[in-house]
Design a protein around this motif. Structure first.
Motif, PDB file in Angstrom:
ATOM      1  N   ALA A  50      -9.836   0.509  -4.474  1.00  0.00           N
ATOM      2  CA  ALA A  50     -10.970   0.535  -3.545  1.00  0.00           C
ATOM      3  C   ALA A  50     -12.292   0.782  -4.252  1.00  0.00           C
ATOM      4  N   ARG A 101     -14.464  -4.647  -3.434  1.00  0.00           N
ATOM      5  CA  ARG A 101     -15.158  -4.497  -2.158  1.00  0.00           C
ATOM      6  C   ARG A 101     -14.484  -5.321  -1.059  1.00  0.00           C
ATOM      7  N   ASP A 102     -14.456  -4.759   0.145  1.00  0.00           N
ATOM      8  CA  ASP A 102     -13.923  -5.419   1.345  1.00  0.00           C
ATOM      9  C   ASP A 102     -12.412  -5.666   1.281  1.00  0.00           C
ATOM     10  N   PRO A 110      -9.974  -0.672   5.661  1.00  0.00           N
ATOM     11  CA  PRO A 110     -10.915  -0.773   4.529  1.00  0.00           C
ATOM     12  C   PRO A 110     -10.919   0.515   3.709  1.00  0.00           C
ATOM     13  N   ASN A 137     -12.913   2.740   0.560  1.00  0.00           N
ATOM     14  CA  ASN A 137     -14.147   2.859  -0.221  1.00  0.00           C
ATOM     15  C   ASN A 137     -14.127   4.067  -1.161  1.00  0.00           C
ATOM     16  N   SER A 138     -12.907   4.582  -1.442  1.00  0.00           N
ATOM     17  CA  SER A 138     -12.821   5.737  -2.335  1.00  0.00           C
ATOM     18  C   SER A 138     -11.421   5.855  -2.917  1.00  0.00           C
ATOM     19  N   ASP A 176     -16.122   8.324  -4.302  1.00  0.00           N
ATOM     20  CA  ASP A 176     -16.564   7.214  -3.466  1.00  0.00           C
ATOM     21  C   ASP A 176     -17.054   6.047  -4.308  1.00  0.00           C
ATOM     22  N   ARG A 177     -16.833   4.830  -3.782  1.00  0.00           N
ATOM     23  CA  ARG A 177     -17.218   3.627  -4.510  1.00  0.00           C
ATOM     24  C   ARG A 177     -18.718   3.582  -4.784  1.00  0.00           C
ATOM     25  N   LYS A 178     -19.517   3.955  -3.801  1.00  0.00           N
ATOM     26  CA  LYS A 178     -20.972   3.868  -3.943  1.00  0.00           C
ATOM     27  C   LYS A 178     -21.454   4.701  -5.127  1.00  0.00           C
TER      28      LYS A 178
END
Length: 274
Positions: free
Chosen positions: A204, A208-209, A169, A171-172, A228-230
């Motif tokens: 990424a 998501r996922d 996975p 996320n960045s 980072d994605r967040k």
């Protein structure tokens, strides 16, 4: 008594005048004597200030170097106490040398003491071009670009460090400030090398996922900036149309990368058959 005082003053003045280079021909009046004395005193004060300033610069420079040497000494003591293997010790020393360039400083404390505006300008100076190199970040509103750049986090990777791994996975995404990385497909075939100013992992940010479609390994010591994605989604939230456009671009890129990997898998399979 007065006569003695005047004679003493003139004696001192004559010494000053002789030091200023008048030689055998001295000034002709009391005013000239006083003026010469003032000039001499001011010149000596300026010389003292100049020497003091030079000493401050030398001290500041040697202090930073001394702190770095002390930090490395403590690091060696720590490694000895932990009985770390030799290869790990070399990697740690390489990291510290690259991170601090043999001169100790605390960047977080420095940035914490300046205004938000100035801190923002420093970050923009360092990272703006990196972000603008990304296809779907071009022509962004300046306010949004500032928000994205402020989310970047610096990281240092050593030779052979796995930065991202295929089929895990993500996320960045990463921006390469300095250094070289190698990109491999999930099947293990090397695709290319990326160098200063390049980026990878942008899919990424918006998918998501989704699993990583490639592995990236440091070829040399690298300084990267991680987004980072967040934090990215929080920064771009006020621009929903732009987010949809970025997602479409990322999906197209992922599809092309997957097709290349599938082609490589089939090619390797056919070679094994023959």
């Amino acid at each position: 008594m007065k006569g003695g005082s005047y004679s003493g003053a003139f004696y001192c003045a004559s010494i000053i005048i002789s030091n200023t280079g008048f030689g055998s021909i001295g000034p002709g009046s009391t005013f000239e004597i006083i003026l010469i004395c003032i000039v001499w005193i001011v010149s000596r004060l300026l010389l003292v200030l100049l020497i003091g300033r030079i000493m401050q610069v030398i001290k500041a420079s040697s202090s930073a170097n001394h702190k770095y040497i002390e930090m490395v000494r403590q690091l060696r003591e720590y490694m000895r106490h932990r009985q770390l293997p030799e290869y790990m010790q070399r990697r740690l020393l390489t990291y510290y040398e690259f991170r601090f360039q043999k001169s100790y400083f605390r960047e977080s404390e420095i940035l914490a003491t300046i205004s938000g505006q100035l801190r923002q300008e420093i970050v923009m100076h360092s990272c703006r071009k990196l972000v603008e190199n990304v296809a779907f970040f071009k022509n962004l509103p300046l306010t949004l670009l500032v928000r994205i750049v402020s989310c970047l986090r610096s990281e240092v990777f050593l030779v052979n460090d796995v930065i991202v791994r295929a089929n895990t996975p993500g996320n960045s995404m990463f921006f390469i400030a300095s250094g070289t990385v190698a990109v491999f497909t999930a099947s293990g075939r090397e695709i290319c090398h990326l160098e200063d100013g390049a980026h990878f992992g942008e899919i990424a940010l918006v998918m998501r996922d989704e699993l990583r479609v490639a592995s990236v390994i440091a070829v040399e010591v690298c300084e990267l900036y991680r987004l980072d994605r967040k934090e990215f989604v929080r920064a771009i939230h006020p621009y929903p149309d732009l987010l949809d456009n970025i997602q479409r671009i990322a999906a197209d890129r992922m599809e092309r990368t997957t097709m290349i990997d599938e082609h490589n898998r089939r090619e390797m399979a056919s070679r094994r058959l023959y």
